[in-house]
Scaffold this motif. Sequence first.
Motif, mmCIF file in Angstrom:
data_model
loop_
_atom_site.group_PDB
_atom_site.id
_atom_site.type_symbol
_atom_site.label_atom_id
_atom_site.label_comp_id
_atom_site.label_asym_id
_atom_site.label_seq_id
_atom_site.Cartn_x
_atom_site.Cartn_y
_atom_site.Cartn_z
ATOM 1 N N SER A 26 0.832 -1.211 0.000
ATOM 2 C CA SER A 26 0.000 0.000 0.000
ATOM 3 C C SER A 26 0.863 1.256 0.000
ATOM 4 O O SER A 26 0.520 2.265 -0.631
ATOM 5 N N LEU A 29 1.915 1.763 -3.537
ATOM 6 C CA LEU A 29 0.798 2.295 -4.326
ATOM 7 C C LEU A 29 0.643 3.794 -4.094
ATOM 8 O O LEU A 29 0.538 4.576 -5.055
ATOM 9 N N ASN A 30 0.617 4.210 -2.834
ATOM 10 C CA ASN A 30 0.469 5.639 -2.536
ATOM 11 C C ASN A 30 1.620 6.451 -3.113
ATOM 12 O O ASN A 30 1.426 7.585 -3.566
ATOM 13 N N LEU A 33 1.182 7.129 -6.804
ATOM 14 C CA LEU A 33 0.128 8.098 -7.102
ATOM 15 C C LEU A 33 0.393 9.476 -6.513
ATOM 16 O O LEU A 33 -0.317 10.434 -6.830
ATOM 17 N N VAL A 37 -4.446 6.635 -1.210
ATOM 18 C CA VAL A 37 -5.713 5.968 -1.518
ATOM 19 C C VAL A 37 -5.867 4.676 -0.727
ATOM 20 O O VAL A 37 -6.962 4.122 -0.665
ATOM 21 N N GLY A 53 -5.956 2.027 -7.428
ATOM 22 C CA GLY A 53 -5.393 3.368 -7.518
ATOM 23 C C GLY A 53 -5.051 3.656 -8.962
ATOM 24 O O GLY A 53 -4.539 2.774 -9.677
ATOM 25 N N ALA A 191 -8.282 9.205 -9.035
ATOM 26 C CA ALA A 191 -7.194 8.624 -8.248
ATOM 27 C C ALA A 191 -7.533 7.241 -7.728
ATOM 28 O O ALA A 191 -6.642 6.450 -7.424
ATOM 29 N N SER A 192 -8.832 6.926 -7.623
ATOM 30 C CA SER A 192 -9.243 5.640 -7.073
ATOM 31 C C SER A 192 -10.668 5.335 -7.511
ATOM 32 O O SER A 192 -11.423 6.236 -7.873
ATOM 33 N N TRP A 199 -13.290 5.168 1.323
ATOM 34 C CA TRP A 199 -11.952 5.718 1.557
ATOM 35 C C TRP A 199 -11.824 6.244 2.985
ATOM 36 O O TRP A 199 -10.848 5.945 3.690
#
Length: 304
Positions: A26, A29-30, A33, A37, A53, A191-192, A199
């Motif tokens: 995660s 992933l963040n 981006l 998310v 994402g 974004a998601s 969220w």
Amino acid sequence: MTNPELQNDTHAGFVAIVGKPNVGKSTLLNAFLNTKVAPTSNRPQTTRRGVRGIFSDETHQIVFVDTPGVHKPKDALGKYMNNEVSTALSDIDAVIWVVDLRHPPTDEDRLVARQIRELPKPLFLVGNKQDAAKYPEEATRLYEALLEGREGDTSVTSLSAQKNDAKVTALRQQILDVLPENPFFFPQGSASDQSREQWAAEIIREEAMVRLRDELPYAVATRVNRWTERDDGLQRIEGEIVVEKVAHKGMVIGSGGKQLREIGTAARKQLETLLNAKVFLGLEVVVIPGWREDPEALRELGYE
């Protein structure tokens, strides 16, 4: 609906991020981006559902699918989480396997390797937490050995996702380069694929997991029941922290309500930063006995 202007000469695809629990999927992933998310914490199994994402430039779009950590399930929730991984891998254009370079491969890593070794798609082996690893090169070789004999394209990167440095950007570009020709799956700027309620509920659960001890974090779920915006811009969010036992309720609330206030304050501050708006966050603790083994309760809480 896809933007007609993006129908021609565009590349888009789904990219699964897989790995055992607590390797930094995660966080990566963040970092891809440059926004949050997916929930993160130092506890394993923070991610429970496949969070998508989305990164887009003018001609390319990556739909990252952040998956729960692969593990041996102990209950229906655990089985759901592992199924989320299998589902994510069933229709992808590339896969990112995140491993922890501080440690050699475990049985869970080997389980992941067996799931992805035969996939005929580009594979990116990402050794994470390089900055804290004593022997990152040796660890990388051990993980690469688990993919021995694989016929598809494989690339190897070592980085520290939490640093969000140039290596993350370079890796994202490598992924962009392997995307097939497709129209965009989501509007440019998305974004998601989560609702704002989903969220926010994950932000609340993240803060609860950070503060609760022992096994209790894994018996906690969260949901947002109402979100309204006042004329002055205040975001009023009302949510629930769901536990399995009456005794757990008292532990989440804490003496004089202290624990619940701390969870709510931390979540509110995160939400205000991410939304760039003032937030009122109201939280209630409710008991749903044995929700992790109850299919109907799992559906109601969004695990379906």
